[in-house]
Design a protein around this motif. Structure first.
Motif, PDB file in Angstrom:
ATOM      1  N   GLY A  77       1.114  -9.114  11.076  1.00 43.91           N
ATOM      2  CA  GLY A  77       2.543  -9.295  11.202  1.00 43.91           C
ATOM      3  C   GLY A  77       3.117  -8.140  11.991  1.00 43.91           C
ATOM      4  O   GLY A  77       2.664  -7.004  11.844  1.00 43.91           O
ATOM      5  N   SER A 125      10.663 -10.379  14.111  1.00 47.38           N
ATOM      6  CA  SER A 125       9.358 -10.377  13.454  1.00 47.38           C
ATOM      7  C   SER A 125       8.511 -11.532  13.947  1.00 47.38           C
ATOM      8  O   SER A 125       9.040 -12.569  14.371  1.00 47.38           O
ATOM      9  CB  SER A 125       9.511 -10.452  11.929  1.00 47.38           C
ATOM     10  N   VAL A 129       4.870 -12.201   8.829  1.00 46.21           N
ATOM     11  CA  VAL A 129       6.158 -11.773   8.275  1.00 46.21           C
ATOM     12  C   VAL A 129       7.341 -12.459   8.961  1.00 46.21           C
ATOM     13  O   VAL A 129       8.493 -12.102   8.704  1.00 46.21           O
ATOM     14  CB  VAL A 129       6.307 -10.246   8.370  1.00 46.21           C
ATOM     15  N   LEU A 132      11.186 -13.201   7.429  1.00 48.39           N
ATOM     16  CA  LEU A 132      11.596 -12.344   6.315  1.00 48.39           C
ATOM     17  C   LEU A 132      12.784 -11.482   6.721  1.00 48.39           C
ATOM     18  O   LEU A 132      12.902 -11.058   7.869  1.00 48.39           O
ATOM     19  CB  LEU A 132      10.437 -11.450   5.870  1.00 48.39           C
ATOM     20  N   VAL A 135      11.053  -6.062   4.741  1.00 50.35           N
ATOM     21  CA  VAL A 135       9.656  -5.829   4.374  1.00 50.35           C
ATOM     22  C   VAL A 135       9.519  -4.385   3.913  1.00 50.35           C
ATOM     23  O   VAL A 135      10.271  -3.501   4.348  1.00 50.35           O
ATOM     24  CB  VAL A 135       8.673  -6.097   5.542  1.00 50.35           C
ATOM     25  N   GLN A 167      -1.050  -7.390   2.008  1.00 51.76           N
ATOM     26  CA  GLN A 167      -0.417  -6.911   0.787  1.00 51.76           C
ATOM     27  C   GLN A 167      -1.486  -6.782  -0.292  1.00 51.76           C
ATOM     28  O   GLN A 167      -2.615  -7.251  -0.135  1.00 51.76           O
ATOM     29  CB  GLN A 167       0.657  -7.893   0.329  1.00 51.76           C
ATOM     30  N   TYR A 177       3.113  -3.883   1.921  1.00 50.28           N
ATOM     31  CA  TYR A 177       2.126  -4.082   2.975  1.00 50.28           C
ATOM     32  C   TYR A 177       1.440  -2.772   3.342  1.00 50.28           C
ATOM     33  O   TYR A 177       2.022  -1.684   3.204  1.00 50.28           O
ATOM     34  CB  TYR A 177       2.793  -4.625   4.239  1.00 50.28           C
TER      35      TYR A 177
END
Length: 240
Positions: A77, A125, A129, A132, A135, A167, A177
């Protein structure tokens, strides 16, 4: 796939490294100190990675390893955003140089390394990810560094860029993460949209491979996916 030096050996190497030193007439910021430490940490590790440039962390790059089905971006990500929170995480001790750390308090005397949890409000992003709004990832600070100064350095950052790995590495915060390539793929974005991977020596210019602005990164992200075929023999990657 990577090779990892013994934990004690890595920390000793970092302790011996010369951090950024102010020259006459100059002052050292907390961010300078932070990135000097992360660069020393990066240089003390021995690793081999599938991706050879930052653009290959994007979903527009897919990898086929030993003829396997191509997978997008090794499930990475990539995030650009502003730091909104920085909090001490945990310390990790390694009795008898054990490979797996034992969780201890952040400020414990026997901690060989510590996590600092950084939360970013996402502006752009890609990959795992995408979509989101926030993060949180862990920055690792090793023994011998001034953890308080490193934390202040993180708090002083504005817009950042980071490539995220998985994660679940840290039991105390399973949603946090890890940073890709053992912490290397973390840096800053300037007001003109220029990208630097400050956690790497020479600010990661070689790994950026010319894709060093937000505009160029966006262009790479929307390209038709390209498959990179790689053979792996005895831990050695060969592109075919």
């Amino acid at each position: 796939m990577r090779k990892i030096l013994g934990i004690a050996a890595v920390v000793a190497a970092i302790g011996a490294a010369a951090f950024w030193a102010a020259q006459p007439g100059q002052t050292r910021s907390d961010a300078d100190y932070l990135f000097a430490h992360l660069q020393a940490r990066s240089g003390a590790q021995d690793a081999v990675w599938l991706e050879s440039s930052f653009a290959e962390m994007l979903p527009s790059r897919q990898f086929s390893v030993n003829g396997s089905l191509a997978t997008a971006g090794n499930k990475n990500g990539v995030v650009i955003g502003s730091v909104v929170a920085v909090n001490p995480g945990r310390g990790y001790a390694h009795p008898d140089d054990a490979p797996k750390g034992v969780e201890v308090a952040f400020d414990a005397a026997d901690a060989l390394w510590r996590t600092v949890d950084v939360t970013v409000a996402v502006e752009e992003s890609w990959g795992r990810v995408a979509g989101l709004s926030k993060v949180t990832f862990a920055v690792i600070i090793d023994r011998g560094a001034d953890a308080d100064t490193a934390v202040d350095g993180l708090r002083s950052l504005g817009k950042v860029i980071v490539a995220l790995d998985r994660q679940g590495r840290f039991d105390y915060a399973p949603d946090v993460y890890s940073i890709g390539h053992s912490g290397d793929l973390f840096g800053t974005v300037d007001a003109a949209g220029g990208i630097k991977l400050n956690a790497m020596e020479d600010e990661g210019a070689e790994f950026l491979a010319g894709v060093d602005t937000m505009a160029e990164l966006r262009t790479e992200a929307v390209k038709t996916p390209t498959v990179v075929a790689v053979d792996v023999v005895d831990g050695v990657f060969t592109r075919v």
